[in-house]
Design a protein around this motif. Structure first.
Motif, PDB file in Angstrom:
ATOM      1  N   ALA A 114       8.623  42.631  68.587  1.00 51.20           N
ATOM      2  CA  ALA A 114       7.983  43.910  68.305  1.00 51.20           C
ATOM      3  C   ALA A 114       8.284  44.385  66.883  1.00 51.20           C
ATOM      4  N   ARG A 115       9.458  44.053  66.396  1.00 54.15           N
ATOM      5  CA  ARG A 115       9.833  44.444  65.036  1.00 54.15           C
ATOM      6  C   ARG A 115       9.214  43.534  63.976  1.00 54.15           C
ATOM      7  N   GLU A 116       9.205  42.235  64.232  1.00 56.53           N
ATOM      8  CA  GLU A 116       8.840  41.266  63.203  1.00 56.53           C
ATOM      9  C   GLU A 116       7.351  40.915  63.164  1.00 56.53           C
ATOM     10  N   LEU A 117       6.673  40.946  64.294  1.00 61.11           N
ATOM     11  CA  LEU A 117       5.255  40.575  64.313  1.00 61.11           C
ATOM     12  C   LEU A 117       4.396  41.449  63.394  1.00 61.11           C
ATOM     13  N   PRO A 118       4.552  42.771  63.409  1.00 60.07           N
ATOM     14  CA  PRO A 118       3.710  43.584  62.518  1.00 60.07           C
ATOM     15  C   PRO A 118       3.945  43.285  61.041  1.00 60.07           C
ATOM     16  N   VAL A 119       5.138  42.840  60.696  1.00 58.42           N
ATOM     17  CA  VAL A 119       5.444  42.560  59.289  1.00 58.42           C
ATOM     18  C   VAL A 119       4.608  41.392  58.785  1.00 58.42           C
ATOM     19  N   VAL A 120       4.600  40.299  59.533  1.00 56.28           N
ATOM     20  CA  VAL A 120       3.833  39.138  59.078  1.00 56.28           C
ATOM     21  C   VAL A 120       2.341  39.362  59.260  1.00 56.28           C
ATOM     22  N   ALA A 121       1.944  40.026  60.337  1.00 57.97           N
ATOM     23  CA  ALA A 121       0.519  40.280  60.556  1.00 57.97           C
ATOM     24  C   ALA A 121      -0.055  41.177  59.468  1.00 57.97           C
ATOM     25  N   GLY A 122       0.782  42.068  58.945  1.00 60.29           N
ATOM     26  CA  GLY A 122       0.320  42.999  57.930  1.00 60.29           C
ATOM     27  C   GLY A 122       0.150  42.403  56.555  1.00 60.29           C
ATOM     28  N   ALA A 123       0.550  41.152  56.371  1.00 62.28           N
ATOM     29  CA  ALA A 123       0.437  40.520  55.056  1.00 62.28           C
ATOM     30  C   ALA A 123      -1.004  40.170  54.711  1.00 62.28           C
ATOM     31  N   GLY A 124      -1.865  40.080  55.738  1.00 60.10           N
ATOM     32  CA  GLY A 124      -3.262  39.779  55.467  1.00 60.10           C
ATOM     33  C   GLY A 124      -3.534  38.342  55.081  1.00 60.10           C
ATOM     34  N   LYS A 125      -2.645  37.445  55.436  1.00 68.06           N
ATOM     35  CA  LYS A 125      -2.795  36.022  55.128  1.00 68.06           C
ATOM     36  C   LYS A 125      -2.663  35.206  56.417  1.00 68.06           C
ATOM     37  N   PRO A 126      -3.141  33.959  56.408  1.00 69.22           N
ATOM     38  CA  PRO A 126      -2.973  33.124  57.603  1.00 69.22           C
ATOM     39  C   PRO A 126      -1.492  32.965  57.960  1.00 69.22           C
ATOM     40  N   TRP A 127      -1.193  33.067  59.242  1.00 70.72           N
ATOM     41  CA  TRP A 127       0.193  32.950  59.676  1.00 70.72           C
ATOM     42  C   TRP A 127       0.227  32.429  61.106  1.00 70.72           C
TER      43      TRP A 127
END
Length: 320
Positions: A54-67
């Motif tokens: 819950a803490r880390e997923l929004p961080v990478v998703a918010g980068a706007g790049k493929p992940w």
């Protein structure tokens, strides 16, 4: 110059490089930085701990790049995968254990299925399950891998031939651009890199762990189940062992795993040593290529450096 492969085309990334979804240390900031640098950043979902995700997923998703995000197949339930899919990853990677129960849900959500394999039986299963990408992991890798596996150099081309035309990522003992070039020369579509990205500015590791990796040598790594048994880990040690930097508190038990498992007092001694600070709370996972790691750069800069070095190595070899 960008190196275009089936992997880069599938995910729309610039470089044939993915960061390994290292449990705990590959958080959102690291995965996002790798993706911003032109690779595929992978979040280390590991055991599927809900609060961590819950803490880390929004961080990478918010980068706007493929992940993407990776999980341990033997350790998770469907809820962890569902939680990750809510954030729209481009890929979900499954490692160690039976990925079958999760594949269809991932595919239905529109994410690519990446399955890591450590032997040919697992590779055949991954093909039968309809994997989009297969990671062929050699025994040089840091962290967990096959107890009776093969080294990266012979294993990768065998898997490439077996699963063709599926794209394969090579993993294990790759810590610079020359290793990425070697992976491509073996027929892989890219490289999945762990230890090198654990030694970056964004990795969620204790400073002592980062320092140990920078100062470590490949000859100091060892593969066994001692660290798992001593920690009381539930890892299926009959099939998977872990490569770590050695530690004096565990050295007496090397080659005596069965004795350690049958000696709960020894495990309590280790836990007491951790509480006193005489032993690390977590092993220092490190690949045999740890000698090549001498700094702690930003991960985005590292991706670019690896790609440039790979391009140079291939040019020298007359490949481009």
């Amino acid at each position: 110059m960008a190196l275009s492969t089936a992997f880069t085309k599938l995910f729309g990334v610039l470089h044939p490089i993915a960061s390994a979804p290292m449990g705990g240390s590959a958080g959102g900031a690291l995965a996002a930085a790798v993706s911003r640098g032109g690779g595929l950043g992978m979040l280390g979902g590991a055991y599927g701990e809900r609060e961590w995700l819950a803490r880390e997923l929004p961080v990478v998703a918010g980068a706007g790049k493929p992940w993407g995000v990776g999980f341990l197949s033997w350790a998770i339930g469907a809820g962890a995968v569902e939680q990750a899919l809510e954030h729209g990853p481009g890929a979900v990677m499954l490692s160690f254990g039976d990925p079958g129960p999760f594949v269809e849900r991932i595919r239905t959500a529109g994410a690519a299925v990446i399955i890591q394999v450590t032997d040919l039986e697992e590779a055949r299963q991954a093909v039968d399950l309809g994997a989009d990408v297969i990671v062929a992991q050699g025994t040089e890798s840091g962290g967990h891998g096959a107890r009776h596996g093969r080294s990266t150099l012979p294993f990768v081309p065998i898997v490439v031939d077996l699963v063709a035309p599926l794209p394969v990522l090579a993993a294990g003992g790759i810590a610079d651009g020359r290793g990425v070039a070697a992976a491509l020369a073996l027929g892989a579509s890219g490289a999945l890199i762990g230890t090198r990205f654990q030694a970056t500015a964004e990795a969620l590791v204790d400073p002592s762990t980062a320092r140990a990796i920078v100062e470590g040598r490949g000859q100091d790594t060892e593969r066994s189940s001692v660290s798992d048994i001593a920690r009381g880990s539930r890892w299926p040690s009959s099939k998977y062992t872990a490569r770590t930097l050695g530690h004096p508190s565990l050295a007496p038990w090397q080659g005596r795993e069965a004795e350690l498992a049958a000696a709960p007092e020894a495990q309590l001694d280790y836990q007491s040593a951790v509480a006193r600070g005489d032993a690390p709370p977590l092993p220092v996972w490190a690949s045999e290529a740890v000698d090549l790691i001498t700094d702690l750069p930003p991960a985005a800069d590292l991706v670019a450096a690896l790609a440039a070095q790979a391009d140079t190595a291939l040019a020298r070899a007359g490949r481009v």
